[in-house]
Enzyme design. Sequence first.
Site, PDB file in Angstrom:
ATOM      1  NE  ARG A  86      -3.249   0.626   3.126  1.00  0.00           N
ATOM      2  CZ  ARG A  86      -2.943   1.652   3.510  1.00  0.00           C
ATOM      3  NH1 ARG A  86      -2.956   0.972   4.813  1.00  0.00           N
ATOM      4  NH2 ARG A  86      -3.978   2.528   3.596  1.00  0.00           N
ATOM      5  CE  LYS A 132       0.883  -5.184   6.494  1.00  0.00           C
ATOM      6  NZ  LYS A 132       0.358  -4.147   6.150  1.00  0.00           N
ATOM      7  NE  ARG A 140      -3.538  10.649  21.303  1.00  0.00           N
ATOM      8  CZ  ARG A 140      -4.745  10.929  21.434  1.00  0.00           C
ATOM      9  NH1 ARG A 140      -5.604  11.019  20.748  1.00  0.00           N
ATOM     10  NH2 ARG A 140      -4.498  11.715  22.301  1.00  0.00           N
TER      11      ARG A 140
END
Length: 258
Positions: A55, A123, A254
């Site tokens: 991507r 991932k 975050r």
Amino acid sequence: MMRLRQALGTYAARFDIDILPECSSTNALLLERAAEGAPSGSVLVAERQTAGRGRRGRVWVSSPEDSLTFSLLWRWQKNAHLAGLSLAVGLALHRALRGLGARDLGLKWPNDLLYCGGEGDAKLAGILIELASDARGIASVIGVGINLRAPQVPEQATAGLDDCCVEMPARDILLAALLTGLARHLDLFASAGFAALRADWQLRNVWQDKNVRLYADSNPPVEGICRGVDDEGALLLATAAGLQRFWAGDVSLRAGEA
Ligand code: BTN
């Protein structure tokens, strides 16, 4: 190939599968074949890609033994509304892997598949959808890269299917499950749009109601609480300026916050 066709069952007729030892990128090659008129349901599997695409212009590096890389061509009518397609694809893969016994899976907007059973989210698979229009309508090339074993990628937590499964499925069984799952979800998407899949996607959203930061092209990052996605697959962030919708970008948690 015989066992693959058997595992596809009644779906076998919907796919035209070509397995190559090597190509540059299954997405790139299938886009070329789409331009030459390849039918919907064409599948290209490559044991090795020399220029795998990720991507946002990144490269996708995978080793032949430790990953499954393929692309699926799916055609749509000229006026088809494809918002949310990449999320529908992520959900299809998630459900297919669950069906094979994989545990602790999650989805990260827009379309990463994560393993969430380790120390942090890692991932497991990436999806790259590329579109082309021609006289017939819209051709989508849906590229999928699944790690069977975790690759070493600098500055990225990665997982392999062997982290999620007690018993690893054989390659052809895995491919058949992913393709049938994709066909089912793409059919539903064609008839009812992403709205029909949204609730399910959101249930698997790893960062639902967490503080996140969105990095979009050339804009400063936006911070907010992830409120899931809308019926079009846009990310909803509750920011200081109110609830905002985003169509593109990379989301991260975050630091130091949950
Ligand atoms: C991502 O960046 O997360 C998306 C990665 C998509 C990789 C797959 S591998 C098969 C197909 N062919 C490509 O060149 N890319 C996709």
